[in-house]
Design a protein around this motif. Structure first.
Motif, PDB file in Angstrom:
ATOM      1  N   LEU A 201      36.125   6.079  48.000  1.00 21.39           N
ATOM      2  CA  LEU A 201      35.412   4.883  47.560  1.00 21.39           C
ATOM      3  C   LEU A 201      35.705   4.577  46.101  1.00 21.39           C
ATOM      4  CD1 LEU A 201      31.934   5.515  49.236  1.00 21.39           C
ATOM      5  CD2 LEU A 201      33.603   3.777  49.908  1.00 21.39           C
ATOM      6  N   ARG A 202      35.632   5.593  45.248  1.00 18.55           N
ATOM      7  CA  ARG A 202      35.913   5.388  43.826  1.00 18.55           C
ATOM      8  C   ARG A 202      37.321   4.836  43.625  1.00 18.55           C
ATOM      9  NH1 ARG A 202      32.417   9.996  42.779  1.00 18.55           N
ATOM     10  NH2 ARG A 202      34.048  11.393  43.515  1.00 18.55           N
ATOM     11  N   ALA A 203      38.283   5.422  44.324  1.00 20.62           N
ATOM     12  CA  ALA A 203      39.674   4.992  44.161  1.00 20.62           C
ATOM     13  C   ALA A 203      39.851   3.543  44.592  1.00 20.62           C
ATOM     14  CB  ALA A 203      40.596   5.911  44.966  1.00 20.62           C
ATOM     15  N   THR A 204      39.220   3.155  45.693  1.00 19.11           N
ATOM     16  CA  THR A 204      39.355   1.779  46.166  1.00 19.11           C
ATOM     17  C   THR A 204      38.680   0.804  45.223  1.00 19.11           C
ATOM     18  OG1 THR A 204      39.376   2.566  48.458  1.00 19.11           O
ATOM     19  CG2 THR A 204      38.989   0.221  48.118  1.00 19.11           C
ATOM     20  N   PHE A 205      37.474   1.110  44.779  1.00 12.67           N
ATOM     21  CA  PHE A 205      36.774   0.213  43.870  1.00 12.67           C
ATOM     22  C   PHE A 205      37.562   0.028  42.566  1.00 12.67           C
ATOM     23  CE2 PHE A 205      32.540   1.797  45.868  1.00 12.67           C
ATOM     24  CZ  PHE A 205      32.775   1.023  46.985  1.00 12.67           C
ATOM     25  N   GLU A 206      38.105   1.111  42.045  1.00 11.52           N
ATOM     26  CA  GLU A 206      38.874   1.013  40.805  1.00 11.52           C
ATOM     27  C   GLU A 206      40.182   0.265  41.018  1.00 11.52           C
ATOM     28  OE1 GLU A 206      39.182   4.959  39.215  1.00 11.52           O
ATOM     29  OE2 GLU A 206      37.026   5.101  38.806  1.00 11.52           O
ATOM     30  N   LEU A 207      40.708   0.316  42.240  1.00 10.04           N
ATOM     31  CA  LEU A 207      41.926  -0.429  42.566  1.00 10.04           C
ATOM     32  C   LEU A 207      41.701  -1.929  42.394  1.00 10.04           C
ATOM     33  CD1 LEU A 207      44.786   0.264  43.675  1.00 10.04           C
ATOM     34  CD2 LEU A 207      43.896  -0.192  45.956  1.00 10.04           C
ATOM     35  N   TYR A 208      40.455  -2.373  42.596  1.00 11.79           N
ATOM     36  CA  TYR A 208      40.105  -3.782  42.436  1.00 11.79           C
ATOM     37  C   TYR A 208      39.531  -4.090  41.059  1.00 11.79           C
ATOM     38  CZ  TYR A 208      40.819  -4.627  47.451  1.00 11.79           C
ATOM     39  OH  TYR A 208      41.362  -4.769  48.709  1.00 11.79           O
ATOM     40  N   GLY A 209      39.566  -3.140  40.146  1.00 13.96           N
ATOM     41  CA  GLY A 209      39.139  -3.399  38.781  1.00 13.96           C
ATOM     42  C   GLY A 209      37.673  -3.231  38.499  1.00 13.96           C
ATOM     43  N   PHE A 210      36.926  -2.532  39.375  1.00 13.50           N
ATOM     44  CA  PHE A 210      35.506  -2.299  39.121  1.00 13.50           C
ATOM     45  C   PHE A 210      35.342  -1.069  38.230  1.00 13.50           C
ATOM     46  CE2 PHE A 210      35.563  -4.942  42.820  1.00 13.50           C
ATOM     47  CZ  PHE A 210      34.405  -5.705  42.750  1.00 13.50           C
TER      48      PHE A 210
ATOM     49  N   ARG B  19      31.253  -3.995  38.404  1.00 15.32           N
ATOM     50  CA  ARG B  19      30.794  -2.618  38.327  1.00 15.32           C
ATOM     51  C   ARG B  19      30.711  -1.983  39.716  1.00 15.32           C
ATOM     52  NH1 ARG B  19      26.489  -2.398  41.592  1.00 15.32           N
ATOM     53  NH2 ARG B  19      24.547  -1.479  40.930  1.00 15.32           N
ATOM     54  N   TYR B  20      30.978  -0.672  39.731  1.00 19.76           N
ATOM     55  CA  TYR B  20      30.605   0.110  40.908  1.00 19.76           C
ATOM     56  C   TYR B  20      29.681   1.223  40.457  1.00 19.76           C
ATOM     57  CZ  TYR B  20      33.895   4.021  39.955  1.00 19.76           C
ATOM     58  OH  TYR B  20      34.549   5.098  39.412  1.00 19.76           O
TER      59      TYR B  20
ATOM     60  N   ARG C  70      14.497   9.670  52.840  1.00 21.09           N
ATOM     61  CA  ARG C  70      13.692   9.409  51.647  1.00 21.09           C
ATOM     62  C   ARG C  70      14.521   9.536  50.370  1.00 21.09           C
ATOM     63  NH1 ARG C  70       8.387  12.979  53.527  1.00 21.09           N
ATOM     64  NH2 ARG C  70       7.686  11.537  55.154  1.00 21.09           N
ATOM     65  N   GLU C  71      15.534  10.350  50.422  1.00 18.22           N
ATOM     66  CA  GLU C  71      16.484  10.479  49.315  1.00 18.22           C
ATOM     67  C   GLU C  71      17.876  10.320  49.893  1.00 18.22           C
ATOM     68  OE1 GLU C  71      16.788  13.569  45.753  1.00 18.22           O
ATOM     69  OE2 GLU C  71      17.555  14.423  47.620  1.00 18.22           O
ATOM     70  N   PHE C  72      18.645   9.405  49.332  1.00 16.91           N
ATOM     71  CA  PHE C  72      19.960   9.162  49.912  1.00 16.91           C
ATOM     72  C   PHE C  72      20.909   8.599  48.853  1.00 16.91           C
ATOM     73  CE2 PHE C  72      17.019   5.740  50.759  1.00 16.91           C
ATOM     74  CZ  PHE C  72      17.705   4.559  50.461  1.00 16.91           C
ATOM     75  N   LEU C  73      22.177   8.653  49.182  1.00 16.95           N
ATOM     76  CA  LEU C  73      23.242   8.244  48.268  1.00 16.95           C
ATOM     77  C   LEU C  73      23.756   6.873  48.665  1.00 16.95           C
ATOM     78  CD1 LEU C  73      24.854   9.506  45.876  1.00 16.95           C
ATOM     79  CD2 LEU C  73      26.522  10.284  47.570  1.00 16.95           C
ATOM     80  N   GLN C  74      23.901   5.990  47.681  1.00 14.52           N
ATOM     81  CA  GLN C  74      24.455   4.664  47.905  1.00 14.52           C
ATOM     82  C   GLN C  74      25.678   4.452  47.025  1.00 14.52           C
ATOM     83  OE1 GLN C  74      20.530   2.020  49.162  1.00 14.52           O
ATOM     84  NE2 GLN C  74      21.757   1.394  47.428  1.00 14.52           N
ATOM     85  N   ALA C  75      26.575   3.593  47.494  1.00 15.00           N
ATOM     86  CA  ALA C  75      27.743   3.188  46.715  1.00 15.00           C
ATOM     87  C   ALA C  75      27.754   1.671  46.647  1.00 15.00           C
ATOM     88  CB  ALA C  75      29.023   3.708  47.360  1.00 15.00           C
TER      89      ALA C  75
ATOM     90  N   ALA D 214      37.491  -0.767  51.567  1.00 11.13           N
ATOM     91  CA  ALA D 214      36.983   0.575  51.279  1.00 11.13           C
ATOM     92  C   ALA D 214      36.585   1.306  52.556  1.00 11.13           C
ATOM     93  CB  ALA D 214      35.795   0.492  50.323  1.00 11.13           C
ATOM     94  N   LEU D 215      35.876   0.626  53.458  1.00 11.05           N
ATOM     95  CA  LEU D 215      35.450   1.257  54.704  1.00 11.05           C
ATOM     96  C   LEU D 215      36.630   1.556  55.617  1.00 11.05           C
ATOM     97  CD1 LEU D 215      32.236  -0.829  55.547  1.00 11.05           C
ATOM     98  CD2 LEU D 215      32.385   1.388  54.400  1.00 11.05           C
TER      99      LEU D 215
END
Length: 454
Positions: free
Chosen positions: A28-37, A108-109, A126-131, A156-157
């Protein structure tokens, strides 16, 4: 100490599952940064008064206080602190506080934990990770960013080892204009009720619209007709005709319909064997800050999980009174998606540790020789560990096998070296200064099971 009782809704991952999560996050990080986020991180808490302005969420917010704190709320300047329930509200506050140091449009990401006091069940925690990804600008935000959000997240998906997805598009202006055309006054209340349609069914939604919102039978019937409309991305014009055929007129309806048709057309070429793109007028999103395009994404074969990836445009969430910062964003529920897939064995890692090779120890007096081999391999990027004991080689091999580590390295009495692939049994001479495992063995590999969901 007694054996601890697990806390429901607070998932913890075993090492092999964590391998899967980490590789997903890296992708996910690599894809988002590929688009300049650009990546950011915000604080975990916000003033409660800020969080409670943003939709039907008050029963799910966790407040934060010191054990012996008084009721003055001194830590928040007189306002109670609470854990954030999403990343969009904190991001809006972040933009306002840092507007003078950001370049707009700001892309931003953010990959971070959030907390909601929901009833725990599969896909809801109740606790979870989001991107999240968002684009924010000053005063006006170009409409092409609505298309861009969908395209970036679909890309990304598509790079993840997931089943196929269905991206569902709608527009809040269209919905609001339709309801106003029906004579509805409390549009926000109707949106929140209709957003529950796939959870509670049409009869219950109709009851709530009559009893809780105060609509008459004709208005209820109209509100239930709209969510029944959907269309593939290849029939945007025909879809617009079917909306108008419902016979409701309002300027905001026409504005939202034009925006939705434009986004639908801009995403039409995203369709593939693993990606479907549709207009779905049952999608409303329950949070009040959305003002235009809204997105929801279903995992094919796991539709019971609800939307795994959602968001939309918000034109007035961030404003300092003189300048408004409109934005559009979309959020992928990492934990919401991965936890059920991991629990069902639909995603697995080839091994639970990063180690590619274990260096055997001939005897404790020669452990330094094994340490030197490990150092040489690590210097070239090969994940390596040294056997924890100088047991018989068979036991050292079993140590590697139990962890899924593919290779065991054996220092020889004559000063040479050999490495064994314990899967095939092949053992060959090797030089610690040059040997590297095959690329597919260098790091753990994430595999998707071919089985259909049960």
């Amino acid at each position: 100490m007694a054996r601890p009782t697990p806390l429901s809704g607070f998932p913890e991952l075993l090492p092999a599952d964590r391998v899967v999560e980490q590789q997903v996050l890296d992708s996910l990080r690599a894809t988002f940064e590929l688009y300049g986020f650009a990546g950011i991180e915000t604080r975990a808490v916000e003033p409660l008064s800020v969080l409670l302005r943003k939709g039907e969420i008050d029963k799910e917010v966790y407040v934060v206080r010191r054990l012996h704190a008084d009721d003055t709320g001194e830590d928040a300047g007189g306002d109670q602190l609470a854990l954030h329930f999403d990343l969009t509200v904190p991001f809006a506050r972040y933009v306002l506080e840092n507007a003078g140091r950001l370049q707009f449009p700001f892309r931003r990401y953010q990959i971070q934990k959030v907390w909601r006091g929901e009833r725990p069940q599969e896909g809801r925690y109740r606790e979870f990770l989001q991107a999240d990804i968002d684009v924010v600008d000053r005063d006006t935000l170009a409409p092409h960013h609505d298309v861009e959000m969908a395209r970036v997240m679909v890309d990304a998906l598509s790079r993840l080892p997931l089943p196929g997805v269905r991206l569902q598009l709608n527009n809040r202006k269209l919905i609001e204009g339709f309801y106003r055309g029906l004579g509805v006054d409390d549009v926000a209340a109707v949106m929140r009720v209709v957003d529950k349609l796939d959870k509670v069914g049409g009869d219950e939604v109709a009851r709530q619209l009559r009893e809780d919102v105060g609509l008459d039978d004709a208005q209820v019937a109209g509100c239930l007709r709209l969510p029944q409309l959907s269309s593939g991305a290849d029939d945007a014009a025909g879809f617009a005709q079917r909306v108008r055929a419902l016979g409701v007129q309002h300027p905001l309806l026409e504005e939202g319909l034009a925006e939705l048709v434009a986004v639908l057309a801009g995403c039409a070429d995203l369709r593939s064997e693993r990606v479907d793109v549709v207009a779905d007028l049952s999608v409303a999103r329950g949070l009040d800050y959305y003002t235009g395009t809204v997105y929801e994404t279903r995992l094919l074969g796991y539709e019971h999980l609800g939307s795994i990836c959602s968001g939309g445009r918000y034109d007035a969430l961030a404003s300092d009174g003189s300048t408004t910062y409109p934005g559009v964003g979309i959020s992928f529920g990492v934990t919401r998606t991965l936890a059920p897939l991991l629990a069902r064995g639909a995603l697995t890692a080839s091994r639970s540790v990063p180690t590619a090779v274990v260096v055997a120890v001939v005897d404790e007096a020669r452990r330094a020789d094994s340490d030197a081999v490990a150092a040489a391999l690590r210097a070239r990027g090969v994940p390596t560990e040294v056997s924890p004991s100088a047991a018989k080689f068979g036991k050292q091999i079993r140590y590697a096998d139990r962890r899924g580590i593919p290779f065991v390295w054996f220092p020889q009495d004559d000063g040479g070296h050999e490495v064994k692939d314990i899967r095939s049994g092949e053992q060959v001479p090797a030089d610690p200064a040059t040997w590297t495992p095959p690329e597919q063995d260098l790091r753990p590999v994430v595999r998707a099971a071919a089985d259909t969901p049960g």
